[in-house]
Design a protein around this motif. Structure first.
Motif, PDB file in Angstrom:
ATOM      1  N   VAL A 207      43.631  31.179  47.192  1.00 37.48           N
ATOM      2  CA  VAL A 207      44.726  32.106  46.906  1.00 37.48           C
ATOM      3  C   VAL A 207      45.747  31.364  46.042  1.00 37.48           C
ATOM      4  N   THR A 208      45.664  31.576  44.727  1.00 40.39           N
ATOM      5  CA  THR A 208      46.593  30.922  43.804  1.00 40.39           C
ATOM      6  C   THR A 208      47.131  31.944  42.801  1.00 40.39           C
ATOM      7  N   ALA A 209      47.560  33.097  43.337  1.00 34.28           N
ATOM      8  CA  ALA A 209      48.129  34.170  42.503  1.00 34.28           C
ATOM      9  C   ALA A 209      47.177  34.501  41.363  1.00 34.28           C
ATOM     10  N   CYS A 210      47.685  34.511  40.136  1.00 28.89           N
ATOM     11  CA  CYS A 210      46.878  34.952  38.999  1.00 28.89           C
ATOM     12  C   CYS A 210      45.867  33.907  38.529  1.00 28.89           C
TER      13      CYS A 210
ATOM     14  N   GLY B 251      44.590  38.265  40.808  1.00 31.19           N
ATOM     15  CA  GLY B 251      43.624  37.302  41.349  1.00 31.19           C
ATOM     16  C   GLY B 251      42.200  37.494  40.874  1.00 31.19           C
ATOM     17  N   ALA B 252      41.889  38.670  40.333  1.00 32.79           N
ATOM     18  CA  ALA B 252      40.536  38.928  39.814  1.00 32.79           C
ATOM     19  C   ALA B 252      40.399  38.579  38.335  1.00 32.79           C
ATOM     20  N   ALA B 253      41.529  38.349  37.653  1.00 29.97           N
ATOM     21  CA  ALA B 253      41.501  38.161  36.199  1.00 29.97           C
ATOM     22  C   ALA B 253      40.568  37.022  35.791  1.00 29.97           C
ATOM     23  N   GLY B 254      40.673  35.893  36.456  1.00 32.88           N
ATOM     24  CA  GLY B 254      39.868  34.730  36.074  1.00 32.88           C
ATOM     25  C   GLY B 254      38.376  34.952  36.242  1.00 32.88           C
TER      26      GLY B 254
END
Length: 411
Positions: A160-163, A342-345
């Motif tokens: 859990v590291t934000a974006c 969080g799903a962007a990466g």
């Protein structure tokens, strides 16, 4: 000797398509998944656009009774993981289950569940709160449910590291295989943040665009950008140790070669001046991959369409690449997908490896007015054929988290 790691499967649920192939085709065509928000009343907020997942049916993957015990972010993760594992043709059975792990993160987890259950509690008291409230809400439940449904019994974790979550998750899973603790990992990020409180919170901290026109709301690196567009979905990859993949005749999209992860130690939401932390993450990933800056042909940028991110990320690229910064191509697919937090990466890692595999760069759409502070090649408005031998994907998150993955054409 570091074990080599390759990507053998991809799966995603996104605003631009509910599988990886459709999403990729739409992104290459410059099609945006952003529209006027339908899940919430746009009149109640300062921002009115969102990148929503459309026509998604969890019952294609999970029975309704079970689906009702999960938050939407877990639905997206499960569907994406099922697609990635099927794409990889990876059979998880008793003989190999202990060597196959899951590492899927979420920036905020089950916010929709939290809000709904809190309303129930206020109106009807604690006895009416769902017994599934906690297991639906906690961010690690996507990775937990994927492990349960697929029978993967290896390393099971949640970043859990934000974006930066999706990128950190894939990087952390990559290191698990590299050091020999698993033969394959199902990894990425999932998010379902289009909820009243999430949306209100991002409106309150003025991170979201107030541009009401969905067509031009997300405009990374453009002078007239004014904030990001909130998106949702999941992006999951199957990472595999090279010999393990070759032995079973798996198709290989690309090789994962490097991972950099740093902290700004600066501010809860603003990036460090000059993108200093992001620059270090890129340097570490490139060095970890045994590459030099000149080897990188393409960057899938974090590129949020916010004033500071785009300016500082550009400065960081110049810091890392020097003269080569003007020769490499950069794009922000968030111009079409919005920002999946969080799903962007996870989604952007898939776009990056497909760029390598297919030899084509996705565009940054809505790039109309150049910004003197953002003066690199952002692949404006149209996809471009190119030989991509090596590429990196960046993600930067609230809390000062910076993460970069380095990928290479498999040889």
């Amino acid at each position: 000797m570091k074990r080599r790691v390759v990507i053998t499967g991809v799966g995603s649920v996104t605003p631009v398509g509910n599988d990886a192939a459709t999403a990729w085709q739409n992104v290459l065509a410059g099609k945006s998944g952003i529209g006027t928000m339908t899940r919430l009343d746009p009149e109640q907020f300062s921002a009115s656009v969102a990148a929503e997942v459309k026509d998604f049916d969890i019952e294609k993957y999970v029975e309704r009774k079970e689906a009702r015990k999960m938050d939407r972010f877990t639905h997206y993760a499960l569907a994406s993981a099922f697609m990635a594992v099927e794409d990889a043709n990876l059979k998880i059975e008793d003989h190999n289950a202990n060597r196959i792990g899951v590492w899927i993160g979420s920036g905020i987890g089950g916010m929709e569940t939290f809000e709904n259950q809190f309303e129930t509690f206020q109106k009807r008291g604690y006895r009416r709160v769902s017994p599934f409230f906690v297991p639906m809400m906690i961010p690690d439940m996507a990775t937990g449910q994927v492990s349960i449904y697929l029978g993967a019994k290896g390393v099971n974790s949640c970043t859990v590291t934000a974006c930066a979550t999706g990128t950190n998750s894939i990087g952390d899973a990559f290191k698990v295989i590299q050091r020999g603790d698993a033969d394959a990992m199902i990894a990425g990020g999932a998010e379902a943040p289009i909820t009243k409180m999430s949306y209100a919170g991002f409106c309150a901290n003025t991170a979201l665009t107030t541009n009401p026109d969905p067509k031009t709301a997300s405009r990374p690196f453009d002078l007239n950008r004014d904030g990001f567009v909130m998106g949702e979905g999941a992006g999951i990859v199957v990472l595999e140790e090279l010999e393990h993949a070759l032995k079973r005749g798996a198709k290989i999209y690309a090789e994962v070669v490097g991972y950099g992860s740093t902290g700004d130690a600066h501010h809860i939401t603003a990036p460090a001046p000059g993108g200093e932390g992001g620059a270090r993450a890129m340097k570490i990933a490139i060095e970890d991959g045994g590459l030099s800056p000149e080897d990188i042909d393409y960057i899938n940028a974090h590129g949020t369409s916010t004033e500071y991110n785009d300016k500082f990320e550009t400065m960081a690229v110049k810091e890392v690449f020097g003269d080569h910064a003007t020769k490499l191509a950069i794009s922000s697919t968030k111009s079409m997908t919005g920002h999946l937090l969080g799903a962007a990466g996870g989604v952007e890692a898939i776009f990056t490896v497909l760029a390598i595999k297919d030899g084509i760069l996705p565009p940054t759409i809505n790039y109309e007015t150049p910004d003197p502070d953002c003066d690199l090649d952002y692949v404006p408005n149209e996809a471009r054929k190119a030989v991509v031998n090596a590429a990196i994907s960046n993600s930067l998150g609230f809390g000062g988290h910076n993460a970069t993955l380095a990928f290479k054409k498999y040889e």
